[in-house]
Design a protein around this motif. Structure first.
Motif, PDB file in Angstrom:
ATOM      1  N   ARG A  20       2.125  31.729   3.723  1.00  0.00           N
ATOM      2  CA  ARG A  20       2.952  31.929   4.925  1.00  0.00           C
ATOM      3  C   ARG A  20       4.438  31.752   4.637  1.00  0.00           C
ATOM      4  NH1 ARG A  20       0.630  28.464   7.665  1.00  0.00           N
ATOM      5  NH2 ARG A  20       2.128  26.746   7.688  1.00  0.00           N
ATOM      6  N   ILE A  21       4.798  30.705   3.882  1.00  0.00           N
ATOM      7  CA  ILE A  21       6.221  30.424   3.678  1.00  0.00           C
ATOM      8  C   ILE A  21       6.734  30.880   2.311  1.00  0.00           C
ATOM      9  CG2 ILE A  21       6.103  28.448   5.245  1.00  0.00           C
ATOM     10  CD1 ILE A  21       6.128  26.606   2.871  1.00  0.00           C
ATOM     11  N   GLN A  22       5.805  31.391   1.473  1.00  0.00           N
ATOM     12  CA  GLN A  22       6.166  31.926   0.151  1.00  0.00           C
ATOM     13  C   GLN A  22       6.902  30.905  -0.716  1.00  0.00           C
ATOM     14  OE1 GLN A  22       5.520  35.280  -1.438  1.00  0.00           O
ATOM     15  NE2 GLN A  22       3.871  34.605  -0.071  1.00  0.00           N
ATOM     16  N   LEU A  23       6.358  29.678  -0.697  1.00  0.00           N
ATOM     17  CA  LEU A  23       6.846  28.605  -1.551  1.00  0.00           C
ATOM     18  C   LEU A  23       5.644  27.905  -2.181  1.00  0.00           C
ATOM     19  CD1 LEU A  23       9.639  27.000   0.671  1.00  0.00           C
ATOM     20  CD2 LEU A  23       9.985  28.339  -1.413  1.00  0.00           C
ATOM     21  N   PRO A  24       5.798  27.373  -3.382  1.00  0.00           N
ATOM     22  CA  PRO A  24       4.670  26.671  -4.008  1.00  0.00           C
ATOM     23  C   PRO A  24       4.281  25.421  -3.224  1.00  0.00           C
ATOM     24  CG  PRO A  24       6.667  26.369  -5.293  1.00  0.00           C
ATOM     25  CD  PRO A  24       6.981  27.392  -4.259  1.00  0.00           C
ATOM     26  N   ARG A  25       2.999  25.128  -3.238  1.00  0.00           N
ATOM     27  CA  ARG A  25       2.462  23.938  -2.591  1.00  0.00           C
ATOM     28  C   ARG A  25       1.492  23.257  -3.547  1.00  0.00           C
ATOM     29  NH1 ARG A  25       6.184  23.747  -0.123  1.00  0.00           N
ATOM     30  NH2 ARG A  25       6.563  23.874   2.111  1.00  0.00           N
ATOM     31  N   ALA A  26       1.338  21.937  -3.413  1.00  0.00           N
ATOM     32  CA  ALA A  26       0.479  21.195  -4.331  1.00  0.00           C
ATOM     33  C   ALA A  26      -0.253  20.076  -3.612  1.00  0.00           C
ATOM     34  CB  ALA A  26       1.297  20.623  -5.487  1.00  0.00           C
ATOM     35  N   SER A  27      -1.461  19.797  -4.081  1.00  0.00           N
ATOM     36  CA  SER A  27      -2.259  18.688  -3.563  1.00  0.00           C
ATOM     37  C   SER A  27      -1.861  17.404  -4.259  1.00  0.00           C
ATOM     38  CB  SER A  27      -3.743  18.956  -3.813  1.00  0.00           C
ATOM     39  OG  SER A  27      -4.022  18.864  -5.212  1.00  0.00           O
ATOM     40  N   SER A  28      -2.462  16.297  -3.852  1.00  0.00           N
ATOM     41  CA  SER A  28      -2.380  15.052  -4.619  1.00  0.00           C
ATOM     42  C   SER A  28      -3.289  15.198  -5.841  1.00  0.00           C
ATOM     43  CB  SER A  28      -2.827  13.871  -3.756  1.00  0.00           C
ATOM     44  OG  SER A  28      -1.964  13.699  -2.661  1.00  0.00           O
ATOM     45  N   PHE A  29      -3.367  14.181  -6.668  1.00  0.00           N
ATOM     46  CA  PHE A  29      -4.247  14.236  -7.836  1.00  0.00           C
ATOM     47  C   PHE A  29      -5.707  14.134  -7.399  1.00  0.00           C
ATOM     48  CE2 PHE A  29      -0.320  12.904  -9.952  1.00  0.00           C
ATOM     49  CZ  PHE A  29      -0.332  13.735 -11.067  1.00  0.00           C
ATOM     50  N   LEU A  30      -6.526  14.992  -7.972  1.00  0.00           N
ATOM     51  CA  LEU A  30      -7.965  14.968  -7.724  1.00  0.00           C
ATOM     52  C   LEU A  30      -8.676  14.519  -8.989  1.00  0.00           C
ATOM     53  CD1 LEU A  30      -8.438  18.398  -5.901  1.00  0.00           C
ATOM     54  CD2 LEU A  30      -7.700  16.224  -4.935  1.00  0.00           C
ATOM     55  N   SER A  31      -9.817  13.891  -8.816  1.00  0.00           N
ATOM     56  CA  SER A  31     -10.629  13.511  -9.974  1.00  0.00           C
ATOM     57  C   SER A  31     -11.295  14.768 -10.534  1.00  0.00           C
ATOM     58  CB  SER A  31     -11.695  12.494  -9.565  1.00  0.00           C
ATOM     59  OG  SER A  31     -12.652  13.109  -8.707  1.00  0.00           O
ATOM     60  N   SER A  32     -11.786  14.661 -11.754  1.00  0.00           N
ATOM     61  CA  SER A  32     -12.462  15.803 -12.374  1.00  0.00           C
ATOM     62  C   SER A  32     -13.697  16.231 -11.590  1.00  0.00           C
ATOM     63  CB  SER A  32     -12.832  15.478 -13.820  1.00  0.00           C
ATOM     64  OG  SER A  32     -13.618  14.303 -13.889  1.00  0.00           O
ATOM     65  N   SER A  33     -14.415  15.271 -10.989  1.00  0.00           N
ATOM     66  CA  SER A  33     -15.604  15.629 -10.210  1.00  0.00           C
ATOM     67  C   SER A  33     -15.219  16.360  -8.930  1.00  0.00           C
ATOM     68  CB  SER A  33     -16.430  14.381  -9.884  1.00  0.00           C
ATOM     69  OG  SER A  33     -15.677  13.444  -9.150  1.00  0.00           O
ATOM     70  N   GLU A  34     -14.078  16.015  -8.347  1.00  0.00           N
ATOM     71  CA  GLU A  34     -13.623  16.705  -7.136  1.00  0.00           C
ATOM     72  C   GLU A  34     -13.222  18.148  -7.440  1.00  0.00           C
ATOM     73  OE1 GLU A  34     -11.779  13.172  -4.332  1.00  0.00           O
ATOM     74  OE2 GLU A  34     -10.603  13.834  -6.062  1.00  0.00           O
ATOM     75  N   THR A  35     -12.490  18.343  -8.540  1.00  0.00           N
ATOM     76  CA  THR A  35     -12.097  19.711  -8.876  1.00  0.00           C
ATOM     77  C   THR A  35     -13.310  20.552  -9.240  1.00  0.00           C
ATOM     78  OG1 THR A  35     -11.623  19.029 -11.160  1.00  0.00           O
ATOM     79  CG2 THR A  35      -9.774  19.090  -9.624  1.00  0.00           C
ATOM     80  N   GLU A  36     -14.282  19.948  -9.920  1.00  0.00           N
ATOM     81  CA  GLU A  36     -15.487  20.688 -10.285  1.00  0.00           C
ATOM     82  C   GLU A  36     -16.286  21.086  -9.058  1.00  0.00           C
ATOM     83  OE1 GLU A  36     -18.791  22.454 -12.166  1.00  0.00           O
ATOM     84  OE2 GLU A  36     -16.692  22.186 -12.705  1.00  0.00           O
ATOM     85  N   SER A  37     -16.384  20.202  -8.076  1.00  0.00           N
ATOM     86  CA  SER A  37     -17.196  20.491  -6.887  1.00  0.00           C
ATOM     87  C   SER A  37     -16.662  21.695  -6.124  1.00  0.00           C
ATOM     88  CB  SER A  37     -17.240  19.266  -5.958  1.00  0.00           C
ATOM     89  OG  SER A  37     -15.966  19.028  -5.376  1.00  0.00           O
ATOM     90  N   ILE A  38     -15.361  21.941  -6.222  1.00  0.00           N
ATOM     91  CA  ILE A  38     -14.757  23.050  -5.478  1.00  0.00           C
ATOM     92  C   ILE A  38     -14.505  24.268  -6.362  1.00  0.00           C
ATOM     93  CG2 ILE A  38     -12.685  23.761  -4.181  1.00  0.00           C
ATOM     94  CD1 ILE A  38     -12.539  20.850  -3.168  1.00  0.00           C
ATOM     95  N   PHE A  39     -14.015  24.038  -7.601  1.00  0.00           N
ATOM     96  CA  PHE A  39     -13.608  25.161  -8.440  1.00  0.00           C
ATOM     97  C   PHE A  39     -14.578  25.468  -9.582  1.00  0.00           C
ATOM     98  CE2 PHE A  39      -9.640  23.374  -6.666  1.00  0.00           C
ATOM     99  CZ  PHE A  39      -9.254  24.475  -5.918  1.00  0.00           C
ATOM    100  N   LYS A  40     -15.649  24.672  -9.701  1.00  0.00           N
ATOM    101  CA  LYS A  40     -16.727  24.940 -10.668  1.00  0.00           C
ATOM    102  C   LYS A  40     -16.218  25.133 -12.094  1.00  0.00           C
ATOM    103  CE  LYS A  40     -19.283  24.941  -7.016  1.00  0.00           C
ATOM    104  NZ  LYS A  40     -19.937  23.666  -6.658  1.00  0.00           N
ATOM    105  N   GLY A  41     -15.236  24.316 -12.480  1.00  0.00           N
ATOM    106  CA  GLY A  41     -14.746  24.357 -13.851  1.00  0.00           C
ATOM    107  C   GLY A  41     -13.631  25.347 -14.097  1.00  0.00           C
TER     108      GLY A  41
END
Length: 258
Positions: A20-41
């Motif tokens: 919407r605003i055409q600017l980069p956005r970032a999350s807080s730090f996620l654990s490896s298990s959290e990133t895997e559960s959503i992005f599957k590696g």
């Protein structure tokens, strides 16, 4: 499950904000298990048709932010984008007087930061090199960390470093093992010099983690590039199959983290 659903919704919201605003956005730090559960590696791809990158300050990072980029930044240097927007900061924690410094551990540094009110999700990977610590933080945590003056009984000074100047190199050595089949229990037994029974007991006791799975089974098959961690013993990474031995067994190539 509720936490995963909330996190997933939050990431989708960040992606929509980026679009919407055409600017980069970032999350807080996620654990490896959290990133895997959503992005599957996957370390990059598209969410809500917005490009994302899973990154923690270096390519070996375990704890990572999810960086969303508008189309005009997709080919940009990741470190440059992150540093310009201050999504990740790298600090050096160094004893004021190394001659009288007690050695400190990963846990000591994390505890000192959290005692300052810094939340776990704002802290990325922590590395120790001799008596010096290096920590990846979010922008908010970085500013709070500047008041840190002691780790355990050691007086320390804080210094900000560019992301690409973390002097800690992750040391690994390659090695080969021969197993009857590609199974986690056989890999653990051969790599860490256990009997198969001991390896199976460790897996059953949930003391072995593979990739982003915290509770793999004995017959789990690692994918090339996946890391295997045995609590209290160390970490290895499965590279792939090398071939078949003269006795018909499978030869596997791995790396051991030193």
């Amino acid at each position: 499950m509720a936490i995963e659903t909330t996190l997933n919704a939050h990431l989708h919201d960040l992606a929509r904000q980026c679009e919407r605003i055409q600017l980069p956005r970032a999350s807080s730090f996620l654990s490896s298990s959290e990133t895997e559960s959503i992005f599957k590696g996957n370390t990059s791809g598209f969410l809500e048709d917005v490009f994302y990158r899973v990154y923690g300050g270096n390519e070996e990072a375990e704890r990572c932010i999810i960086l969303f980029l508008p189309s005009y930044l997709q080919e940009a240097d990741i470190n440059e984008v992150i540093e310009e927007n201050e999504f990740i900061q790298l600090i050096e924690i160094k004893p004021k007087n190394p001659h009288f410094a007690d050695g400190f551990s990963h846990r000591d540094i994390l505890g000192a930061l959290m005692n300052k009110g810094i939340k776990r999700e704002t802290v990325g990977d922590i590395y120790i090199e001799g008596s010096v610590g290096y920590v990846y933080l979010t922008k908010a945590a970085y500013h709070e960390s500047l008041s840190l003056d002691r780790v355990r009984s050691t007086s320390v000074v804080i210094k900000k470093l560019p992301l690409d100047e973390c002097p800690v190199s992750i040391k690994k050595e390659p090695f080969l093992i021969t197993v009857s089949s590609l199974r986690l229990d056989l890999i653990v037994a051969s790599s860490f010099h256990y009997s198969r029974e001991v390896a199976q007991n460790l897996i059953d006791a949930k003391k072995v983690h593979m990739g982003f799975q915290e509770n793999p089974s004995n017959d789990s098959k690692p994918k090339p590039g996946e890391k295997i961690y045995v609590e209290g013993k160390g970490k290895i990474r499965y590279i792939g199959e090398e071939g078949v031995s003269k006795k018909g067994k499978v030869v596997l190539r791995l790396e051991r983290y030193l």
